[in-house]
Design a protein around this motif. Structure first.
Motif, PDB file in Angstrom:
ATOM      1  N   GLU A  10       0.942  -1.294   0.166  1.00 52.95           N
ATOM      2  CA  GLU A  10       0.040   0.192  -0.339  1.00 52.95           C
ATOM      3  C   GLU A  10       0.913   1.256  -0.181  1.00 52.95           C
ATOM      4  N   ASN A 200       3.154  -5.178   3.481  1.00 52.93           N
ATOM      5  CA  ASN A 200       1.755  -7.137   3.687  1.00 52.93           C
ATOM      6  C   ASN A 200       3.142  -8.501   3.109  1.00 52.93           C
ATOM      7  N   GLU A 216       1.606  -6.868   8.683  1.00 54.85           N
ATOM      8  CA  GLU A 216       2.132  -5.307   7.954  1.00 54.85           C
ATOM      9  C   GLU A 216       3.168  -4.576   8.380  1.00 54.85           C
ATOM     10  N   LYS A 218       4.606  -0.875   8.595  1.00 57.57           N
ATOM     11  CA  LYS A 218       3.672   0.527   7.625  1.00 57.57           C
ATOM     12  C   LYS A 218       4.755   1.454   7.495  1.00 57.57           C
ATOM     13  N   LYS A 267      -3.209  -6.990  14.028  1.00 52.26           N
ATOM     14  CA  LYS A 267      -3.640  -5.777  13.161  1.00 52.26           C
ATOM     15  C   LYS A 267      -5.488  -5.359  13.193  1.00 52.26           C
TER      16      LYS A 267
HETATM   17 MG    MG Z   1      -2.277  -1.794   5.672  1.00 51.47          MG
END
Ligand code: MG
Ligand code: ADP
Ligand code: ZN
Length: 480
Positions: A10, A200, A216, A218, A267
């Motif tokens: 993402e 991810n 994940e 970030k 999550k």
């Molecule tokens: Mg996400």
């Protein structure tokens, strides 16, 4: 390894609009804390957001440039969560009707093309920034909230889980960066957080087509961190699975100092965010004609430019790929050849000495101390025979350190190529006289022996003798 890695990214990209997404505050980076704020981006009660038209335009262009379908009916939603950097306690984002969906980009991996699918691109506002007095929140006596970044427009580009290695993920992110730069919608300065990725990662047995449980990481904001974090996570998960354990679906942070990922929190799922339609903003309706017009307004994209360079200039596909990988480099190349330099020679200098020096100093090509015009002037000096290709390397090093023209450097440093026959002849005779053994060998048929003689002549002239003349003259004299 008996596992296959599965990776989806993402990517968040800040758009380079002058003002924020829902108010008129400036988006400029690096201002004094909380000076780019107003009641709207501070989320004070009673204010109403107004969508910045440029944001929609940029998002649509990003969608079109990545082969997405543009949704003619799109809307904003509220993503609710509580954190101090989010003054409204919800982030205005998009949920079920994003501006763009179902796209793809091609990446190069092991000399092959691979298609990575894009799930969607949506628009949203950036959150503010916590500024800790220490390095992390845990070891800080105080923490400030800076709302300058609140409301800076973002697009989030979500990929399908189509990548299988850190190298593929990197190539994909590089491609997205390149496209966003070409269409000029983001500055893509990763060190300023303009472009960052949530990665991810999951594993599954080789041969399986079921997705494994993922973790994940970030806000990864460098290519190195992206690769390192993925490689670490692949190994960590493999170890857990090998020990008969289970992967916990969670958010982990990448710790670049220690080179490891660390568990942060379990999550959250979409339902945790209580998404709801944003009542303060009208839906975004885009006509087919408008979409067509945006499509027409797109510049030549990296893949097309690469193909064109290969066709037009006879560069190898690989070389064209490197030259066009960033818009700035492609433009630099164009400027060099606009001065009348041969395309292949220009490409060699850009990918060789120039890139080497830029990398060594961690500079982007826009910040190159040697601009396209000066590089071209220098290459033209080689063409004219003023300097040899070898001396050019020395001239380039000098140009890197001084703003002088290559002509001036060549003159000041006495680097002009010796093309005066009698001057060269003197040295050639001297070297022949001093090296009877090499001469003997040459005459006995060992043609390679000439190399040693050429070397000595070049050394005696500090590399300034014209190499063609030296070779010719030597051969002539030795044949006698
Ligand atoms: Mg996400
Ligand atoms: P969110 O992270 O916001 O819950 P998604 O479920 O849509 O959103 O997934 C986000 C990203 O994770 C996408 O890029 C997707 O391709 C990727 N992804 C989803 N499942 C997996 C998986 N099992 N392994 C690796 N990546 C995955
Ligand atoms: Zn504002």
């Amino acid at each position: 390894m008996k596992y296959e890695a599965v990776i989806g990214l993402e990517i968040h990209s800040e758009l380079k609009t002058a003002t924020k997404i829902f108010c008129g505050c400036a988006t400029t980076f690096g201002a004094e804390q909380n000076t780019h704020t107003c009641p709207v981006c501070l989320g004070l009660p009673g204010v109403l957001p107004v969508i910045n038209r440029k944001v929609v335009e940029f998002a649509i262009k990003a969608g079109l440039a990545t082969n997405c379908t543009i949704n003619q009916y799109s809307k904003f939603d509220r993503k609710n969560y509580y954190y101090p950097d989010l003054p409204k306690n919800w982030q205005t984002s998009q949920y079920d009707l994003p501006i763009a969906e179902h796209g793809w980009v091609d990446i190069d991996i092991d000399n092959q093309k691979k298609r990575i699918r894009l799930t969607r691109i949506h628009m949203e506002e950036d959150a503010g920034k916590l500024v800790h007095s220490g390095t992390t929140i845990k070891d800080s006596a105080t923490s400030n909230v800076d709302y300058n970044r609140t409301g800076v427009p973002l697009i989030e580009i979500v990929s399908e889980p189509d990548m299988r290695s850190a190298a593929e993920a990197r190539a994909y992110m590089e491609k997205i960066k390149s496209i966003l730069e070409y269409i000029d919608v983001s500055n893509c300065r990763m060190e300023e957080g303009n472009l960052r990725a949530d990665i991810n990662v999951s594993l599954r047995p080789v041969g399986s087509d079921k997705l494994g449980t993922r973790t994940e990481m970030k806000n990864i904001n460098s290519f190195k961190a992206l690769e390192d974090a993925i490689n670490y996570e692949i190994e960590r998960q493999a170890d857990v699975l090998d020990d008969g354990g289970k992967i916990v679906q969670e958010t982990r942070t990448w710790n670049p100092e220690k080179g490891i990922t660390q568990s942060m929190r379990s999550k959250e799922d979409a339902h945790d965010y209580r998404y709801m339609p944003e009542p303060d903003l009208p839906p975004i309706i885009t006509s087919a004609e408008e979409i067509e017009a945006f499509k027409k307004s797109l510049p030549e994209l990296p893949d097309a430019r690469r193909e064109r360079l290969t066709k037009e200039y006879g560069l190898s596909d690989y070389d064209s790929g490197i030259i066009t990988s960033s818009r700035a480099m492609a433009e630099y190349f164009d400027s060099v050849i606009a001065e009348g330099v041969d395309a292949k020679i220009a490409a060699n200098w850009i990918m060789g000495d120039l890139s080497k020096n830029l990398n060594a100093e961690n500079l982007t090509i826009e910040k190159s101390p040697v601009d396209a015009k000066r590089l071209a002037q220098m290459i033209l000096l080689i063409d004219k025979g003023t300097i040899s290709g070898k001396i050019a390397k020395t001239v380039f090093v000098e140009m890197w350190k001084s703003p002088d023209s290559p002509e001036k450097i060549v003159k000041d440093k006495g680097l002009v190529q010796i093309t005066d026959t009698s001057a060269i002849e003197g040295v050639v005779d001297e070297v022949i006289a001093k090296n009877p053994k090499a001469v003997e060998e040459y005459k006995a048929g060992k043609k390679k022996a000439i190399g040693a003689l050429v070397g000595q002549i070049m050394k005696a002239t500090k590399g300034k003798a014209n190499p063609q003349m030296v070779n010719q003259m030597l051969a002539q004299k030795l044949e006698k």
